[in-house]
Design an enzyme around this catalytic site. Sequence first.
Site, PDB file in Angstrom:
ATOM      1  N   LYS A 146     -88.365  -3.744  27.085  1.00  0.00           N
ATOM      2  CA  LYS A 146     -87.141  -3.387  26.405  1.00  0.00           C
ATOM      3  C   LYS A 146     -87.159  -3.552  24.701  1.00  0.00           C
ATOM      4  O   LYS A 146     -86.614  -2.872  24.073  1.00  0.00           O
ATOM      5  CB  LYS A 146     -86.051  -4.323  26.648  1.00  0.00           C
TER       6      LYS A 146
ATOM      7  N   ASP B 181     -76.468  -2.939  28.630  1.00  0.00           N
ATOM      8  CA  ASP B 181     -76.402  -4.116  29.656  1.00  0.00           C
ATOM      9  C   ASP B 181     -74.761  -4.693  29.284  1.00  0.00           C
ATOM     10  O   ASP B 181     -74.107  -5.090  30.042  1.00  0.00           O
ATOM     11  CB  ASP B 181     -77.346  -5.080  29.367  1.00  0.00           C
TER      12      ASP B 181
ATOM     13  N   GLY C 273     -81.508 -16.332  28.202  1.00  0.00           N
ATOM     14  CA  GLY C 273     -82.589 -15.317  27.913  1.00  0.00           C
ATOM     15  C   GLY C 273     -82.267 -13.913  27.627  1.00  0.00           C
ATOM     16  O   GLY C 273     -81.094 -13.556  26.834  1.00  0.00           O
TER      17      GLY C 273
ATOM     18  N   TYR D 158     -77.282 -10.564  41.664  1.00  0.00           N
ATOM     19  CA  TYR D 158     -76.663  -9.726  42.914  1.00  0.00           C
ATOM     20  C   TYR D 158     -77.212  -9.868  44.064  1.00  0.00           C
ATOM     21  O   TYR D 158     -76.866  -8.998  44.939  1.00  0.00           O
ATOM     22  CB  TYR D 158     -76.357  -8.427  42.275  1.00  0.00           C
TER      23      TYR D 158
ATOM     24  N   GLY E 279     -72.325  -9.622  40.460  1.00  0.00           N
ATOM     25  CA  GLY E 279     -73.021  -9.109  39.407  1.00  0.00           C
ATOM     26  C   GLY E 279     -73.561  -7.388  39.766  1.00  0.00           C
ATOM     27  O   GLY E 279     -74.014  -6.886  38.980  1.00  0.00           O
TER      28      GLY E 279
HETATM   29  P1  ATR Z   1     -83.688 -12.742  31.675  1.00  0.00           P
HETATM   30  O1  ATR Z   1     -84.176 -11.846  30.640  1.00  0.00           O
HETATM   31  O2  ATR Z   1     -83.299 -12.176  32.899  1.00  0.00           O
HETATM   32  O3  ATR Z   1     -82.514 -13.492  30.935  1.00  0.00           O
HETATM   33  P2  ATR Z   1     -85.460 -14.900  30.903  1.00  0.00           P
HETATM   34  O4  ATR Z   1     -85.247 -14.414  29.290  1.00  0.00           O
HETATM   35  O5  ATR Z   1     -86.590 -15.358  31.406  1.00  0.00           O
HETATM   36  O6  ATR Z   1     -84.905 -13.875  31.828  1.00  0.00           O
HETATM   37  O7  ATR Z   1     -84.113 -16.107  30.728  1.00  0.00           O
HETATM   38  C1  ATR Z   1     -84.130 -16.663  31.953  1.00  0.00           C
HETATM   39  C2  ATR Z   1     -82.940 -18.165  31.760  1.00  0.00           C
HETATM   40  O8  ATR Z   1     -82.876 -18.606  32.899  1.00  0.00           O
HETATM   41  C3  ATR Z   1     -83.194 -18.859  30.842  1.00  0.00           C
HETATM   42  O9  ATR Z   1     -82.039 -19.163  30.105  1.00  0.00           O
HETATM   43  C4  ATR Z   1     -83.826 -19.887  31.362  1.00  0.00           C
HETATM   44  O10 ATR Z   1     -83.828 -21.327  30.719  1.00  0.00           O
HETATM   45  P3  ATR Z   1     -84.902 -21.612  29.634  1.00  0.00           P
HETATM   46  O11 ATR Z   1     -84.621 -20.818  28.335  1.00  0.00           O
HETATM   47  O12 ATR Z   1     -84.705 -22.875  29.439  1.00  0.00           O
HETATM   48  O13 ATR Z   1     -86.360 -21.214  30.201  1.00  0.00           O
HETATM   49  C5  ATR Z   1     -83.077 -19.996  32.522  1.00  0.00           C
HETATM   50  N1  ATR Z   1     -83.554 -20.587  33.788  1.00  0.00           N
HETATM   51  C6  ATR Z   1     -84.530 -20.075  34.879  1.00  0.00           C
HETATM   52  N2  ATR Z   1     -84.782 -21.006  35.625  1.00  0.00           N
HETATM   53  C7  ATR Z   1     -84.106 -22.106  35.304  1.00  0.00           C
HETATM   54  C8  ATR Z   1     -83.908 -23.524  36.095  1.00  0.00           C
HETATM   55  N3  ATR Z   1     -84.682 -23.677  37.055  1.00  0.00           N
HETATM   56  N4  ATR Z   1     -83.129 -24.172  35.445  1.00  0.00           N
HETATM   57  C9  ATR Z   1     -82.232 -23.951  34.563  1.00  0.00           C
HETATM   58  N5  ATR Z   1     -82.334 -22.699  33.797  1.00  0.00           N
HETATM   59  C10 ATR Z   1     -83.401 -21.971  34.308  1.00  0.00           C
END
Ligand code: ATR
Length: 285
Positions: free
Chosen positions: A74, A110, A137, A226, A247
């Site tokens: 992206k 999105d 994220g 989802y 979702g």
């Molecule tokens: P996406 O593009 O799908 O949003 P990403 O950029 O990898 O994916 O973001 C994932 C999000 O889920 C982040 O906010 C991540 O928190 P961190 O920034 O601290 O990594 C969060 N996340 C993933 N696993 C988690 C967990 N076990 N507990 C809390 N937050 C989690």
Amino acid sequence: MRDSRETLTMKAFVAGYPIAHSRSPLIHGFWLKTFGLDGSYEKEEVPPAAFADFITALKAEGRYRGGNVTIPHKELAFALADAPDALAEELGAANTLWMEDGRLNATNTDGYGFLSNLDERHPHWDRAERAVVLGAGGASRAIIQALRDRGISEIHVVNRTYSRAQELADRFGPKIHAHRWDALHELLQDAGLFVNTTSLGMEHGGNTEIDFRPLSNDAVVTDIVYTPLVTPILAKAREQGFAIVDGLGMLLHQAVPGFEKWFGVRPVVDDELRSMVIADMAGKA
Ligand code: ATR
């Protein structure tokens, strides 16, 4: 009547890596059939190192009218587009591309998908003044932008890694507030919308217990995950008496603007489409 050249170019793609499990071909294939259009929507598995060449060929060859890009492309799709719109520009990421007058245009749908899903399944959700968004994220960005542009006055971003939440607050302006995880309970007080953008609650994504009772009585809880359709977060909110929105509709609605760009008609998200995708997810289609 379409001439043969036009028929040849009624093609769109979804490019990602991996791409095998993308449900976008199912969605666009459904609409192509509904409208009786002689077009196609194809998966393109493009490794990261090959994506720039893929875009160069797209611009040069005219094989496709455009397409979707998904993880991990992206950001690069945005960077390589000739004419990204303001939404993509601010996000630094694009998921929808189309050729126009020899130039590659780009946007990000999105946020549109997120808002349209809530509008469809819980009208008036946007009376909420305070929204709490869990996660910072890529998906969270588009949602924060969309909530801000819809006019939600306070948007609180809670993230395990605080610095990422802070980065989003810096990027999207004064209505966005960054918080650490331990502030969550307090922030839920009288909030009208809660959005999970993390993988928590996904099958194998880990779990967390959130007590939603501080939310305002008419609050809506939604999750961009989802699979499963009712995530543990949604199940908990429902059990505590709150409206929930799953979702899946975000995935369906984000596809609408792209289809219209490539194939010239605006499709609708209806129960038949939704049921078909749910059946596919259950392995029954
Ligand atoms: P996406 O593009 O799908 O949003 P990403 O950029 O990898 O994916 O973001 C994932 C999000 O889920 C982040 O906010 C991540 O928190 P961190 O920034 O601290 O990594 C969060 N996340 C993933 N696993 C988690 C967990 N076990 N507990 C809390 N937050 C989690």
